[in-house]
Design a protein around this motif. Structure first.
Motif, PDB file in Angstrom:
ATOM      1  N   LEU A  17     -61.495  30.337-105.712  1.00  0.00           N
ATOM      2  CA  LEU A  17     -61.463  31.548-104.694  1.00  0.00           C
ATOM      3  C   LEU A  17     -60.120  31.504-103.811  1.00  0.00           C
ATOM      4  CD1 LEU A  17     -65.279  31.726-104.171  1.00  0.00           C
ATOM      5  CD2 LEU A  17     -64.047  33.280-105.858  1.00  0.00           C
ATOM      6  N   ALA A  19     -59.020  34.532-101.099  1.00  0.00           N
ATOM      7  CA  ALA A  19     -59.013  36.088-100.587  1.00  0.00           C
ATOM      8  C   ALA A  19     -59.786  36.407-101.299  1.00  0.00           C
ATOM      9  CB  ALA A  19     -57.693  36.250-100.129  1.00  0.00           C
ATOM     10  N   ASP A  20     -59.059  37.620-102.096  1.00  0.00           N
ATOM     11  CA  ASP A  20     -59.764  38.494-102.830  1.00  0.00           C
ATOM     12  C   ASP A  20     -59.634  38.087-104.549  1.00  0.00           C
ATOM     13  OD1 ASP A  20     -57.268  39.401-103.090  1.00  0.00           O
ATOM     14  OD2 ASP A  20     -57.672  41.356-102.910  1.00  0.00           O
ATOM     15  N   ASP A  21     -58.955  36.981-104.608  1.00  0.00           N
ATOM     16  CA  ASP A  21     -58.456  36.537-106.010  1.00  0.00           C
ATOM     17  C   ASP A  21     -59.660  35.572-106.457  1.00  0.00           C
ATOM     18  OD1 ASP A  21     -56.225  37.803-106.400  1.00  0.00           O
ATOM     19  OD2 ASP A  21     -55.034  36.357-105.154  1.00  0.00           O
ATOM     20  N   ALA A  43     -71.432  41.949-107.747  1.00  0.00           N
ATOM     21  CA  ALA A  43     -70.547  42.832-107.270  1.00  0.00           C
ATOM     22  C   ALA A  43     -71.237  44.090-107.087  1.00  0.00           C
ATOM     23  CB  ALA A  43     -69.381  43.295-108.037  1.00  0.00           C
ATOM     24  N   LEU A  48     -69.525  46.484-104.663  1.00  0.00           N
ATOM     25  CA  LEU A  48     -67.900  45.851-104.666  1.00  0.00           C
ATOM     26  C   LEU A  48     -67.668  46.132-106.139  1.00  0.00           C
ATOM     27  CD1 LEU A  48     -67.852  42.292-102.988  1.00  0.00           C
ATOM     28  CD2 LEU A  48     -67.037  44.546-101.918  1.00  0.00           C
TER      29      LEU A  48
END
Length: 111
Positions: A17, A19-21, A43, A48
């Protein structure tokens, strides 16, 4: 814990992981699909959404020679690719993990 990711000795490494990756690691396609399903549940619980157009799968090792089954992220298919870009580095699928950093070197700076 699903315990379907990769293990390096006794260390579990199911995902990376930053950030948002998110990068999911699994030694089996069934395990990877299980991880994708769990990601969708979590999610959804957190309200999300994944950018499915940016989601790809790549295979390393013996399975590269075979026709691979379709993976799903929710109701959307995940494309199998020969390489994926993660944090600016291209990971090349094949017999073993290889990196292509040449795109970073090819960037031309104009002053």
């Amino acid at each position: 814990m699903l315990d379907v990711g990769c293990h390096l000795g006794t260390q579990y490494i199911g995902c990376l992981l930053y950030a948002d990756d998110i990068t999911l690691l699994s030694p089996s396609i069934a395990g990877l699909q299980c991880m994708l399903d769990k990601c969708c549940v979590v999610a959804d619980d957190l309200s999300l959404a994944f950018s499915t157009s940016k989601s790809h799968a790549v295979v390393f090792g013996k399975m590269r020679k075979y026709e691979l089954p379709v993976l799903y992220l929710g109701s959307t298919t995940v494309d199998w690719c020969s390489s994926v870009k993660y944090l600016g580095i291209n990971l090349l699928g094949g017999r073993s993990l290889k990196f292509d950093i040449m795109p970073m070197k090819r960037v031309e700076v104009v002053v």
